[in-house]
Structure formats: structure tokens, C-alpha cells
Design a protein around this motif. Structure first.
Motif, PDB file in Angstrom:
ATOM      1  N   LYS A 178      62.921  19.807  -7.385  1.00  0.00           N
ATOM      2  CA  LYS A 178      62.316  21.144  -7.429  1.00  0.00           C
ATOM      3  C   LYS A 178      63.140  22.186  -6.697  1.00  0.00           C
ATOM      4  N   ARG A 236      62.799  22.511  -3.552  1.00  0.00           N
ATOM      5  CA  ARG A 236      61.716  23.026  -2.707  1.00  0.00           C
ATOM      6  C   ARG A 236      62.007  22.726  -1.237  1.00  0.00           C
ATOM      7  N   SER A 256      53.434  20.848  -8.873  1.00  0.00           N
ATOM      8  CA  SER A 256      53.629  21.320 -10.236  1.00  0.00           C
ATOM      9  C   SER A 256      55.081  21.078 -10.655  1.00  0.00           C
ATOM     10  N   ASN A 284      57.721  22.357 -11.909  1.00  0.00           N
ATOM     11  CA  ASN A 284      58.609  23.503 -12.165  1.00  0.00           C
ATOM     12  C   ASN A 284      59.619  23.563 -11.029  1.00  0.00           C
ATOM     13  N   SER A 317      54.353  27.637 -12.860  1.00  0.00           N
ATOM     14  CA  SER A 317      54.081  26.239 -13.162  1.00  0.00           C
ATOM     15  C   SER A 317      54.327  25.929 -14.634  1.00  0.00           C
ATOM     16  N   HIS A 340      55.534  33.222  -4.429  1.00  0.00           N
ATOM     17  CA  HIS A 340      55.662  31.865  -4.978  1.00  0.00           C
ATOM     18  C   HIS A 340      55.698  31.818  -6.499  1.00  0.00           C
TER      19      HIS A 340
HETATM   20 MG    MG Z   1      53.547  24.782  -7.614  1.00  0.00          MG
END
Ligand code: MG
Ligand code: TXA
Length: 325
Positions: A58, A60, A146, A148, A154, A235
């Protein structure tokens, strides 16, 4: 890695996809799993290396905790401590689009990376039959944000997952567009009170009817509230600039419409997508992320018609305001 994609049509042929996905999970790899809300990027929640692959895929930041998906309320009770209010919410909305943030059960085997070192855990029992089949077959909790890339909206279809995550996913279970199209509602449940961390597929009104009290907001000064990425202002940002509550369409804008009639200037919009011509909020939620992705491709400015702040409108407006931030 070559991604294997299995169409899931609800018949006996689906077993091959579930088998392949369960084998990938057991091997510490990632699976794109349809849920009733959005697609999840799933890994074995007890395998720290597998969970780390989620963050890598991700892009992230590591400190963001993940939702743990389980097949039943009984499985949830092995990893989270349920207060009486949490039990009533679970009874009312599981399986379904509600995530409960509760104190975690120490020593339950969930990788620390999943909870990002917090003493709470986010749990959910999804209702989608494919998610249910995979969870049951794996017999263990699956951590799944999610599916993405971090910062993108998402993924609500297998095509969106493939476009965002490509080869990082071993198996995509393709069940078509997700029914709800917006993420789960997240509430933090303590002995004393219930706080809304993220509006989503279960409305505020439905939750308040079950707990018999008003939902409290999670404010920035609230020390118990971690900085959840779903709560960061930007986000859900698409690349295009969103202009909310638009009552006209300006040059070079695309239009994200809701209901009819369309506002003045719509005839010269770069593109028009109507979330729901009949003004239905459930239909609008289902189309929201797909529409944002599509309009993002044709214009760098998107005018968004007003959407009522009632029922699922609260979650839709929440995502749009984040996208506009
Ligand atoms: Mg998410
Ligand atoms: O519908 C959904 O909820 C989807 C499907 C796949 O289940 N999942 C999803 O996950 O939207 P994700 O990771 O994109 O968003 C989960 C949110 C994040 O904002 C995360 O920080 C928050 O849940 N969260 C997770 N654990 C938490 C905790 N212990 N306390 C507060 N927030 C938490």
C-alpha cells in the motif's frame, strides 16, 4: 509475482478461488478479498511478515493500525474484550459494515504490527459470502485494510485493485463491484461511551437506536484516539481538486452529480457522472469511489453537487470533504 484472478460467481466453481486464496494466505502472501463495503487487502493477522507486506504494497506508513476480519462474533471474542454495549452492537450489525475498536485480548497471537502497538484492536465480521468463505476456510483472523494504494480512494472493483496494487497481490477474488461501495463505520466502544471514529456503511441513527444514547465524536483533543489514517483530512484525496456544494459547473470542470436537475453549466462539463439520478443515498454510496476514479482521469477539477447530510450522506460527505482537503 504473477497475480491470479478468480471470478467468484456464487457457484461451486468458486471453491478453486477460495482454495488458491487460502493457500496464498497460509504462505504469507496477500489476497484481495471482496467485502460488502470495499475490497480488502488481506493477510494472516498472526503472521508479522505477511502483515508487513500489506504496508509495503500500500505504501502506507507503518504506524497505522489495521482492521482484523473474523468469521464470527465468537472468533472476535478471542481477540477483543467485549463490553455490554459492544455485545449489543455486534448482535445488531454483525455480519455487516461495522468495525468495533475494543481493548485487545493480551497474548491472542495477533501480530503487533496489526495494532501498531495500541492496546486496542479494530474488529469486524464481514457479511460478503466470499469474505465469509475465505475466513472460514483459513480458520484464522485476516488483517485487511482497503485494497488501494495509500492516499487513493478505496477499491470497489477487482479492476481498481489490480490498477493500484498490481503484482503485490498473489490472488484477487473478483466478485464484481462491492455492494455498499463505502467503508465500514468505525466506533470505539469503552465502558462509559461510544465514539464515532469514522462514518460508514452503518448510519449514526441506526447505531444510536441500538445503544440508546448519542454517539460521541472523536475529537482531535481526544487522547484515546489514535491518528487513524482514515481520519487524516487528506486520506481519501483523488488527484483532482474537488469543489463541494457546487450549484453551477465552471469551465474545464467535470461534474459529480447527485439527483436531478443538473446545475447550470452541466452541458459543457468535461464529463458528468450522476451518483444517483433519483437522489438515493445508498445508490450514491455504491458509486462514489468508482465515479471519483473515473472523473479523476478526465479532469483536474471536479464540481460536486450538494448531498444531504442524512443517513449514508454523512459518510459520503465525510469522504468528499477529505478528498477536497
Ligand atoms: Mg483505506
Ligand atoms: O470497510 C472497511 O472498513 C474496509 C474493509 C476492507 O473491511 N477496511 C478499511 O480499512 O477501510 P482501512 O485500513 O482502510 O481503514 C481502517 C481504519 C484506519 O483509519 C485505521 O487507522 C483504523 O481503522 N483503526 C484500526 N485499528 C484502530 C484502533 N485500534 N484504534 C483506532 N482506529 C483504528
Amino acid at each position: 509475482m504473477v497475480t491470479r484472478r478468480y471470478p467468484m460467481t456464487g457457484d461451486s466453481a468458486d471453491a478453486a478461488g477460495i482454495d488458491a486464496a487460502a493457500e496464498a494466505i497460509a504462505a504469507g502472501m496477500l489476497v484481495a478479498m471482496p467485502t460488502e463495503t470495499v475490497y480488502g487487502l488481506a493477510a494472516d493477522a498472526t503472521n508479522a511478515a505477511a502483515v508487513a507486506r500489506i504496508f509495503a504494497a500500500k505504501g502506507r506508513p507503518r504506524f497505522n493500525p489495521l482492521i482484523v476480519h473474523v468469521s464470527s462474533p465468537e472468533a472476535a471474542e478471542r481477540i477483543a474484550i467485549f463490553t455490554p454495549k459492544a455485545l449489543s452492537l455486534a448482535a445488531a450489525f454483525w455480519p455487516g459494515p461495522l468495525t468495533l475498536v475494543l481493548k485487545s485480548v493480551p497474548g491472542s497471537g495477533i501480530a503487533d504490527l496489526v495494532t501498531a502497538g495500541l492496546d486496542t484492536i479494530a474488529v469486524r465480521v464481514p457479511a460478503h459470502p466470499v469474505a465469509q468463505a475465505l475466513l472460514t476456510r483459513c480458520g484464522r483472523p485476516l488483517a485487511a485494510p482497503s485494497a488501494n494504494r495509500s492516499g487513493h480512494v478505496s477499491a470497489t472493483s477487482a479492476e481498481d485493485v489490480a490498477a493500484d496494487l498490481g503484482e503485490a497481490v498473489a490472488v484477487i477474488l473478483d466478485a464484481g463491484p462491492t455492494p455498499l461501495g463505502i467503508e465500514s463505520t468505525i466506533v470505539a466502544v469503552a465502558d462509559s461511551e461510544v465514539r464515532l471514529l469514522r462514518p460508514g456503511g452503518v448510519t449514526r441513527q441506526a447505531i444510536e437506536a441500538v445503544i440508546g444514547e448519542r454517539l460521541r465524536e472523536a475529537g482531535p483533543g481526544d487522547s484515546e484516539t489514535p491518528q487513524a489514517p482514515g481520519m487524516l483530512a487528506q486520506h481519501y484525496a483523488p488527484a483532482a481538486a474537488l469543489r463541494l456544494d457546487a450549484r453551477d459547473v465552471r469551465p474545464d470542470e467535470a461534474l459529480l452529480a447527485f439527483g436531478l436537475p443538473l446545475p447550470p453549466g452541466a452541458e459543457r462539463a468535461r464529463a458528468v457522472i450522476n451518483l444517483s439520478e433519483r437522489g438515493d443515498l445508498v445508490e450514491a454510496a455504491a458509486h462514489l469511489f468508482g465515479a471519483l476514479r473515473a472523473l479523476d482521469r478526465v479532469s483536474d477539477r471536479i464540481a460536486v453537487m450538494p448531498i444531504p447530510e442524512e443517513g449514508l450522506g454523512e459518510a459520503i460527505n465525510d469522504r468528499l470533504r477529505r478528498g477536497a482537503a
